[in-house]
Design a protein around this motif. Structure first.
Motif, PDB file in Angstrom:
ATOM      1  N   VAL A 134      16.758   1.423   4.516  1.00 49.92           N
ATOM      2  CA  VAL A 134      16.513   1.641   3.091  1.00 49.92           C
ATOM      3  C   VAL A 134      15.681   2.900   2.907  1.00 49.92           C
ATOM      4  O   VAL A 134      14.679   3.102   3.587  1.00 49.92           O
ATOM      5  CB  VAL A 134      15.784   0.425   2.472  1.00 49.92           C
ATOM      6  CG1 VAL A 134      15.354   0.723   1.033  1.00 49.92           C
ATOM      7  CG2 VAL A 134      16.669  -0.812   2.520  1.00 49.92           C
ATOM      8  N   ILE A 135      16.137   3.738   1.980  1.00 50.41           N
ATOM      9  CA  ILE A 135      15.317   4.890   1.585  1.00 50.41           C
ATOM     10  C   ILE A 135      15.027   4.764   0.097  1.00 50.41           C
ATOM     11  O   ILE A 135      15.815   4.206  -0.666  1.00 50.41           O
ATOM     12  CB  ILE A 135      15.967   6.243   1.929  1.00 50.41           C
ATOM     13  CG1 ILE A 135      17.322   6.411   1.268  1.00 50.41           C
ATOM     14  CG2 ILE A 135      16.080   6.421   3.416  1.00 50.41           C
ATOM     15  CD1 ILE A 135      17.850   7.815   1.350  1.00 50.41           C
ATOM     16  N   LEU A 136      13.888   5.271  -0.288  1.00 52.18           N
ATOM     17  CA  LEU A 136      13.380   5.142  -1.640  1.00 52.18           C
ATOM     18  C   LEU A 136      13.243   6.517  -2.270  1.00 52.18           C
ATOM     19  O   LEU A 136      12.829   7.464  -1.609  1.00 52.18           O
ATOM     20  CB  LEU A 136      11.998   4.471  -1.580  1.00 52.18           C
ATOM     21  CG  LEU A 136      11.167   4.432  -2.863  1.00 52.18           C
ATOM     22  CD1 LEU A 136      11.693   3.364  -3.814  1.00 52.18           C
ATOM     23  CD2 LEU A 136       9.706   4.147  -2.523  1.00 52.18           C
TER      24      LEU A 136
ATOM     25  N   ARG B 191      10.278  -2.019   3.442  1.00 51.37           N
ATOM     26  CA  ARG B 191      10.337  -3.175   4.344  1.00 51.37           C
ATOM     27  C   ARG B 191      10.625  -4.455   3.556  1.00 51.37           C
ATOM     28  O   ARG B 191      11.435  -5.280   3.973  1.00 51.37           O
ATOM     29  CB  ARG B 191       9.029  -3.312   5.129  1.00 51.37           C
ATOM     30  CG  ARG B 191       9.092  -4.420   6.195  1.00 51.37           C
ATOM     31  CD  ARG B 191       7.739  -4.725   6.796  1.00 51.37           C
ATOM     32  NE  ARG B 191       6.784  -5.250   5.830  1.00 51.37           N
ATOM     33  CZ  ARG B 191       6.797  -6.492   5.336  1.00 51.37           C
ATOM     34  NH1 ARG B 191       7.734  -7.343   5.692  1.00 51.37           N
ATOM     35  NH2 ARG B 191       5.876  -6.877   4.467  1.00 51.37           N
ATOM     36  N   LEU B 192       9.977  -4.608   2.406  1.00 49.10           N
ATOM     37  CA  LEU B 192      10.233  -5.782   1.566  1.00 49.10           C
ATOM     38  C   LEU B 192      11.709  -5.886   1.190  1.00 49.10           C
ATOM     39  O   LEU B 192      12.281  -6.968   1.190  1.00 49.10           O
ATOM     40  CB  LEU B 192       9.406  -5.697   0.275  1.00 49.10           C
ATOM     41  CG  LEU B 192       7.989  -6.199   0.302  1.00 49.10           C
ATOM     42  CD1 LEU B 192       7.299  -5.886  -1.019  1.00 49.10           C
ATOM     43  CD2 LEU B 192       7.938  -7.678   0.583  1.00 49.10           C
ATOM     44  N   ILE B 193      12.306  -4.759   0.856  1.00 47.97           N
ATOM     45  CA  ILE B 193      13.723  -4.749   0.478  1.00 47.97           C
ATOM     46  C   ILE B 193      14.601  -5.017   1.694  1.00 47.97           C
ATOM     47  O   ILE B 193      15.555  -5.796   1.620  1.00 47.97           O
ATOM     48  CB  ILE B 193      14.077  -3.423  -0.228  1.00 47.97           C
ATOM     49  CG1 ILE B 193      13.330  -3.356  -1.571  1.00 47.97           C
ATOM     50  CG2 ILE B 193      15.584  -3.266  -0.408  1.00 47.97           C
ATOM     51  CD1 ILE B 193      13.318  -2.007  -2.229  1.00 47.97           C
ATOM     52  N   GLU B 194      14.282  -4.409   2.825  1.00 51.83           N
ATOM     53  CA  GLU B 194      15.072  -4.625   4.041  1.00 51.83           C
ATOM     54  C   GLU B 194      15.039  -6.084   4.489  1.00 51.83           C
ATOM     55  O   GLU B 194      15.985  -6.565   5.101  1.00 51.83           O
ATOM     56  CB  GLU B 194      14.577  -3.710   5.164  1.00 51.83           C
ATOM     57  CG  GLU B 194      14.963  -2.263   4.942  1.00 51.83           C
ATOM     58  CD  GLU B 194      14.290  -1.284   5.894  1.00 51.83           C
ATOM     59  OE1 GLU B 194      13.293  -1.659   6.573  1.00 51.83           O
ATOM     60  OE2 GLU B 194      14.741  -0.123   5.942  1.00 51.83           O
ATOM     61  N   GLU B 195      13.980  -6.802   4.162  1.00 51.35           N
ATOM     62  CA  GLU B 195      13.866  -8.216   4.535  1.00 51.35           C
ATOM     63  C   GLU B 195      14.512  -9.148   3.511  1.00 51.35           C
ATOM     64  O   GLU B 195      14.567 -10.360   3.720  1.00 51.35           O
ATOM     65  CB  GLU B 195      12.390  -8.595   4.708  1.00 51.35           C
ATOM     66  CG  GLU B 195      11.760  -7.927   5.913  1.00 51.35           C
ATOM     67  CD  GLU B 195      10.265  -8.205   6.035  1.00 51.35           C
ATOM     68  OE1 GLU B 195       9.670  -8.820   5.109  1.00 51.35           O
ATOM     69  OE2 GLU B 195       9.690  -7.795   7.054  1.00 51.35           O
TER      70      GLU B 195
ATOM     71  N   PRO C  63       0.777  -1.236   0.000  1.00 53.63           N
ATOM     72  CA  PRO C  63       0.000   0.000   0.000  1.00 53.63           C
ATOM     73  C   PRO C  63       0.811   1.289   0.000  1.00 53.63           C
ATOM     74  O   PRO C  63       0.280   2.346  -0.327  1.00 53.63           O
ATOM     75  CB  PRO C  63      -0.810  -0.110   1.296  1.00 53.63           C
ATOM     76  CG  PRO C  63       0.062  -0.934   2.197  1.00 53.63           C
ATOM     77  CD  PRO C  63       0.765  -1.903   1.292  1.00 53.63           C
ATOM     78  N   ASN C  64       2.103   1.225   0.383  1.00 54.14           N
ATOM     79  CA  ASN C  64       2.838   2.475   0.557  1.00 54.14           C
ATOM     80  C   ASN C  64       4.350   2.265   0.467  1.00 54.14           C
ATOM     81  O   ASN C  64       4.833   1.133   0.369  1.00 54.14           O
ATOM     82  CB  ASN C  64       2.467   3.124   1.901  1.00 54.14           C
ATOM     83  CG  ASN C  64       2.645   2.165   3.057  1.00 54.14           C
ATOM     84  OD1 ASN C  64       3.617   1.419   3.126  1.00 54.14           O
ATOM     85  ND2 ASN C  64       1.692   2.164   3.981  1.00 54.14           N
ATOM     86  N   GLU C  65       5.077   3.382   0.535  1.00 57.97           N
ATOM     87  CA  GLU C  65       6.545   3.339   0.449  1.00 57.97           C
ATOM     88  C   GLU C  65       7.155   2.563   1.612  1.00 57.97           C
ATOM     89  O   GLU C  65       8.162   1.873   1.432  1.00 57.97           O
ATOM     90  CB  GLU C  65       7.116   4.753   0.403  1.00 57.97           C
ATOM     91  CG  GLU C  65       6.814   5.474  -0.890  1.00 57.97           C
ATOM     92  CD  GLU C  65       7.483   6.834  -0.991  1.00 57.97           C
ATOM     93  OE1 GLU C  65       8.411   7.132  -0.217  1.00 57.97           O
ATOM     94  OE2 GLU C  65       7.075   7.607  -1.876  1.00 57.97           O
TER      95      GLU C  65
END
Length: 189
Positions: A136-138, A11-15, A4-6
């Protein structure tokens, strides 16, 4: 799956330990205004939204940075070699956005994010990097709506001329993303 959001995207990338390892490797280079971008981020999101358990193959890992003090292409090749030494068997591609405007025939970019904003598709115009604590920043100059809704459409730059519209259309055809991610909706310019 729903993204739903950034925050959920990061979080997906951090995991994802593989993605984090690549982000940490690039961080070691201490490049100015750096990001890993394009398919690295987009494919992760599309894979998750399609419920894939295995990562879709990437043709390259796009690393960009912005350094107007040294826009020599040879420097990019040295950085690719350094990354291959840090993390072998990865198809690294390093590009200084301080020179890429010339190749693309655009006005000079002001930053790496400006370079990302001028990618052909909104769903590809994404980048990630790490802050000090490996947070992680986007960056998403055109937002995340298209990527999280599986929409492929041209960025505003690629709607400005017939030549750029043709580049977008050629990429869509060549990439054939629907073969990998069948739920995509592709808009034509």
């Amino acid at each position: 799956m729903n993204i739903p959001n950034e925050e959920e995207m990061t979080r997906l990338i951090e995991e994802d330990e593989w993605m984090m390892d690549l982000l940490r490797a690039v961080k070691v280079l201490k490049l100015p205004d750096w990001w890993i971008c394009a398919g690295f981020v987009r494919s992760k999101i599309w894979d998750a939204l399609h419920g894939f358990e295995e990562r879709s193959p990437l043709t390259d890992i796009d690393v960009i940075y912005f350094d107007p003090t040294n826009s020599n292409e040879e420097e990019e090749k040295k950085l690719e070699e350094h990354l291959r030494n840090l993390v072998p068997n990865i198809p690294w591609s390093v590009k200084n956005q301080a020179r890429m405007h010339v190749i693309n025939g655009f006005p000079p970019y002001k930053s790496a994010t400006d370079g990302i904003a001028n990618f052909p598709e909104t769903a590809t115009a994404l980048g990630v990097k790490l802050y000090d604590q490996d947070q992680v920043i986007l960056t998403a100059p055109h937002g995340i709506t298209d990527v999280i809704h599986l929409l492929v459409r041209p960025t505003p730059r690629f709607l400005t001329t017939e030549e750029l519209r043709a580049v977008y259309e050629e990429r869509v055809q060549k990439k054939d993303w629907k073969k990998t991610w069948p739920r995509l909706e592709i808009f034509h310019s």
